[in-house]
Write a protein that holds these residues in place. Structure first.
Motif, PDB file in Angstrom:
ATOM      1  N   PRO A 190       0.779  -1.016  -0.137  1.00 25.96           N
ATOM      2  CA  PRO A 190      -0.483   0.048  -0.466  1.00 25.96           C
ATOM      3  C   PRO A 190       0.706   1.245   0.278  1.00 25.96           C
ATOM      4  CG  PRO A 190       0.296  -1.072   2.249  1.00 25.96           C
ATOM      5  CD  PRO A 190       0.541  -1.927   1.141  1.00 25.96           C
ATOM      6  N   LEU A 191       1.985   0.817   0.467  1.00 28.43           N
ATOM      7  CA  LEU A 191       2.984   2.331   0.736  1.00 28.43           C
ATOM      8  C   LEU A 191       3.395   2.980  -0.936  1.00 28.43           C
ATOM      9  CD1 LEU A 191       4.684   1.321   3.700  1.00 28.43           C
ATOM     10  CD2 LEU A 191       2.236   3.251   3.228  1.00 28.43           C
ATOM     11  N   PRO A 192       3.712   4.243  -1.057  1.00 35.79           N
ATOM     12  CA  PRO A 192       4.242   4.900  -2.719  1.00 35.79           C
ATOM     13  C   PRO A 192       5.945   4.216  -2.380  1.00 35.79           C
ATOM     14  CG  PRO A 192       4.110   6.277  -0.954  1.00 35.79           C
ATOM     15  CD  PRO A 192       3.679   5.342   0.003  1.00 35.79           C
ATOM     16  N   ASP A 193       6.224   3.893  -4.051  1.00 37.92           N
ATOM     17  CA  ASP A 193       7.462   3.730  -4.417  1.00 37.92           C
ATOM     18  C   ASP A 193       8.707   4.597  -3.245  1.00 37.92           C
ATOM     19  OD1 ASP A 193       6.160   1.557  -5.455  1.00 37.92           O
ATOM     20  OD2 ASP A 193       6.479   2.633  -7.466  1.00 37.92           O
ATOM     21  N   LYS A 194       9.706   4.304  -3.040  1.00 35.51           N
ATOM     22  CA  LYS A 194      10.083   5.048  -2.574  1.00 35.51           C
ATOM     23  C   LYS A 194      11.843   4.079  -2.513  1.00 35.51           C
ATOM     24  CE  LYS A 194      11.201   7.795   1.513  1.00 35.51           C
ATOM     25  NZ  LYS A 194      11.096   7.907   3.108  1.00 35.51           N
ATOM     26  N   ILE A 195      12.433   4.589  -2.692  1.00 35.53           N
ATOM     27  CA  ILE A 195      14.329   4.065  -1.769  1.00 35.53           C
ATOM     28  C   ILE A 195      14.743   4.429  -0.130  1.00 35.53           C
ATOM     29  CG2 ILE A 195      16.163   3.901  -2.200  1.00 35.53           C
ATOM     30  CD1 ILE A 195      16.177   4.350  -5.021  1.00 35.53           C
ATOM     31  N   ARG A 198      19.526   4.881   0.144  1.00 38.50           N
ATOM     32  CA  ARG A 198      20.214   5.206  -1.429  1.00 38.50           C
ATOM     33  C   ARG A 198      21.929   5.092  -1.090  1.00 38.50           C
ATOM     34  NH1 ARG A 198      18.453   7.339  -6.516  1.00 38.50           N
ATOM     35  NH2 ARG A 198      16.895   8.485  -5.000  1.00 38.50           N
ATOM     36  N   ARG A 199      22.767   4.945  -0.429  1.00 43.06           N
ATOM     37  CA  ARG A 199      23.487   4.194  -0.136  1.00 43.06           C
ATOM     38  C   ARG A 199      23.686   2.318  -0.195  1.00 43.06           C
ATOM     39  NH1 ARG A 199      27.532   4.121   4.817  1.00 43.06           N
ATOM     40  NH2 ARG A 199      26.165   3.552   5.641  1.00 43.06           N
ATOM     41  N   ASN A 200      22.793   1.974   0.913  1.00 43.53           N
ATOM     42  CA  ASN A 200      22.602   0.416   0.593  1.00 43.53           C
ATOM     43  C   ASN A 200      22.666   0.409  -0.631  1.00 43.53           C
ATOM     44  OD1 ASN A 200      23.861   0.423   3.020  1.00 43.53           O
ATOM     45  ND2 ASN A 200      21.782  -0.144   3.895  1.00 43.53           N
ATOM     46  N   VAL A 201      22.036   0.838  -2.046  1.00 46.55           N
ATOM     47  CA  VAL A 201      21.490   0.369  -2.704  1.00 46.55           C
ATOM     48  C   VAL A 201      22.832   0.082  -3.523  1.00 46.55           C
ATOM     49  CG1 VAL A 201      20.198   1.424  -5.241  1.00 46.55           C
ATOM     50  CG2 VAL A 201      19.068   0.743  -2.806  1.00 46.55           C
ATOM     51  N   PHE A 202      23.692   1.413  -3.803  1.00 48.21           N
ATOM     52  CA  PHE A 202      24.416   1.760  -4.786  1.00 48.21           C
ATOM     53  C   PHE A 202      25.776   0.148  -4.148  1.00 48.21           C
ATOM     54  CE2 PHE A 202      22.361   5.985  -6.055  1.00 48.21           C
ATOM     55  CZ  PHE A 202      22.783   4.946  -7.265  1.00 48.21           C
ATOM     56  N   GLU A 315      15.048  -4.987  -0.079  1.00 44.47           N
ATOM     57  CA  GLU A 315      14.873  -4.440   2.222  1.00 44.47           C
ATOM     58  C   GLU A 315      15.279  -3.201   2.224  1.00 44.47           C
ATOM     59  OE1 GLU A 315      18.534  -6.875   3.169  1.00 44.47           O
ATOM     60  OE2 GLU A 315      17.196  -8.716   3.398  1.00 44.47           O
ATOM     61  N   ASN A 316      15.617  -2.570   1.226  1.00 46.13           N
ATOM     62  CA  ASN A 316      16.062  -0.777   1.047  1.00 46.13           C
ATOM     63  C   ASN A 316      15.128  -0.090  -0.086  1.00 46.13           C
ATOM     64  OD1 ASN A 316      18.636  -0.752   2.789  1.00 46.13           O
ATOM     65  ND2 ASN A 316      19.043  -2.678   1.983  1.00 46.13           N
ATOM     66  N   VAL A 317      14.055  -1.218  -0.076  1.00 50.02           N
ATOM     67  CA  VAL A 317      12.781  -0.454  -0.887  1.00 50.02           C
ATOM     68  C   VAL A 317      11.596  -0.433  -0.745  1.00 50.02           C
ATOM     69  CG1 VAL A 317      14.240   0.286  -3.583  1.00 50.02           C
ATOM     70  CG2 VAL A 317      12.730  -1.538  -2.385  1.00 50.02           C
ATOM     71  N   VAL A 324      15.527  -0.090  -8.669  1.00 49.84           N
ATOM     72  CA  VAL A 324      16.927  -0.475  -8.366  1.00 49.84           C
ATOM     73  C   VAL A 324      17.088  -1.799  -9.308  1.00 49.84           C
ATOM     74  CG1 VAL A 324      16.438   1.030  -5.923  1.00 49.84           C
ATOM     75  CG2 VAL A 324      15.493  -1.560  -6.139  1.00 49.84           C
ATOM     76  N   PHE A 325      16.261  -2.488  -9.175  1.00 49.34           N
ATOM     77  CA  PHE A 325      16.494  -4.056 -10.200  1.00 49.34           C
ATOM     78  C   PHE A 325      16.825  -3.610 -11.567  1.00 49.34           C
ATOM     79  CE2 PHE A 325      13.255  -6.633  -8.044  1.00 49.34           C
ATOM     80  CZ  PHE A 325      14.098  -7.893  -6.987  1.00 49.34           C
ATOM     81  N   SER A 326      16.814  -2.371 -11.813  1.00 54.17           N
ATOM     82  CA  SER A 326      16.793  -2.574 -13.083  1.00 54.17           C
ATOM     83  C   SER A 326      18.317  -1.676 -13.422  1.00 54.17           C
ATOM     84  CB  SER A 326      16.456  -1.547 -13.718  1.00 54.17           C
ATOM     85  OG  SER A 326      16.692  -0.441 -15.096  1.00 54.17           O
TER      86      SER A 326
END
Length: 380
Positions: A190-195, A198-202, A315-317, A324-326
């Motif tokens: 139900p929550l909007p898409d959000k990172i 960002r540091r963990n993602v990179f 876990e970070n989105v 982030v998959f892309s």
């Protein structure tokens, strides 16, 4: 996430993974048929990787507000068109156009499929589900290339792409009938898409790039590495089959470990083992049995990081993980390209036998990267 849908997703990923990798198996057939040099034909691999890396994130961003099902179907239609172009091509320009269209379609398809896998899976088995779907890509290494190459040798290289089109249509029918036509918020998000971090993602994407660079410095040149150390060309085929089997095993094991000990710890343990297997590889050329065994575990440890990284990204989105998959898939393709370039420079100037030791250093950078990943309780 029922079994029919799981199989459909896995076959779809297998199909697109096979199309990325198949050129290496039919390169000489295409080159001889069209009168294009081997070196020029080989650039079709680069065309695909660059197109995937550049256009994938842009198209995923452009389609993020659209329900995933029609995007998946549209990407599959585009994939079919790309294969039609490729199958009818008689010039390098047309071949390149077919590869670009196919790569763009694959970049969106794989990301949306992985995102749907996350949304349709229970959290406690999410890592396992990601691994099972992603096994399609590793299976393309084991079965797709040798089967495609064999078919090409018997019936001509073009027939491969017509068969792929038929299977792609069947996958499309499966997706139309099995995938719910809903957005993430309708599937329990139900929550909007959000990172969230960002540091963990990179940092996780840094792991992907380090692993693929380190791997392709060696795997990209496995044939000259082995033949220069007393192995035959037939032995190279055996080695690639063993590595592919290790890849499928590692993908599954990585998914199971993520669900039990978490993404960060799985990656740390697997990268340490990966580095050990690379470090001892140059010491095993004189013993084929030990060399093949080590190569199997090399692939197990390397491929186990794929579902681990993807679970770490999830876990970070918040909401959809498509973006982030892309980015991660772009990092994967760039890693392959960079690894091939570094490997080429290395073997031109140094003894190829010790290329795995360079890979140890590169993968060590990935281990350093994941060590800086913050656990959830550390994120404010």
């Amino acid at each position: 996430m029922n079994k029919k849908l799981l199989i459909t997703f896995t076959v779809g990923v297998f199909l697109l993974g096979m199309m990325e990798l198949i050129i290496s198996g039919i390169l000489e057939l295409m080159s001889d048929d069209l009168g294009i040099s081997h070196a020029m034909t080989g650039q079709l691999i680069t065309v695909y990787a660059v197109s995937f890396a550049v256009f994938g994130p842009l198209l995923v961003k452009a389609t993020e507000k659209i329900r995933p099902k029609p995007v998946i179907i549209a990407s599959l239609i585009l994939f079919v068109i790309g294969n039609v172009i490729f199958g009818l091509s008689s010039t390098f320009l047309m071949l390149s156009l077919g590869r670009i269209v196919t790569a763009v379609a694959a970049a969106v398809f794989i990301v949306k499929i992985m995102d749907m896998t996350v949304l349709l899976s229970r959290p406690e088995i999410r890592g396992k589900m990601i691994a099972l779907v992603y096994m399609g890509f590793s299976a393309a290494n084991v079965f797709g290339i040798p089967i495609g190459t064999l078919i090409g040798q018997q019936f001509g290289w073009r027939i491969i792409f017509w068969l792929v089109i038929v299977i792609a249509i069947l996958v499309g029918i499966g997706i139309l009938s099995l995938v719910p036509d809903k957005k993430g918020e309708d599937l329990g998000e139900p929550l909007p898409d959000k990172i969230l971090d960002r540091r963990n993602v990179f940092l996780y994407i840094g792991v992907t790039m380090a692993v693929l660079i380190g791997n392709y410095i060696v795997i990209g040149y496995i044939s000259p590495l082995m033949t220069s150390n007393g192995f035959t060309l037939k032995s190279v085929s055996i080695a690639l089959l063993i590595a592919g089997a290790g890849g499928m095993t590692g993908t599954y094991i990585g998914g199971l470990l993520v669900d039990r000990i978490g993404s960060k710890r799985t990656i740390i343990y697997m990268l340490i083992l990966f580095m050990i297997s690379m470090a001892i590889l140059p010491l095993l050329y004189g013993s084929p049995a030990l060399f093949y065994t080590n190569l199997f575990f090399w692939s197990v440890f390397q491929w186990s990081t794929s579902p681990s990284v993807q679970s770490g990204l999830v876990e970070n989105v918040q909401g959809s993980a498509a973006m982030v998959f892309s980015w991660n898939m772009s990092g994967l393709n760039l890693g392959i390209g960079i690894g091939a370039v570094i490997g080429g420079v290395y073997i031109s100037n140094f003894d190829i036998s010790y290329a795995p030791w360079l890979s140890v250093f590169i993968v060590g950078l990935g281990l350093l990267s994941v060590s800086f990943v913050r656990e959830h309780e550390e994120i404010v």
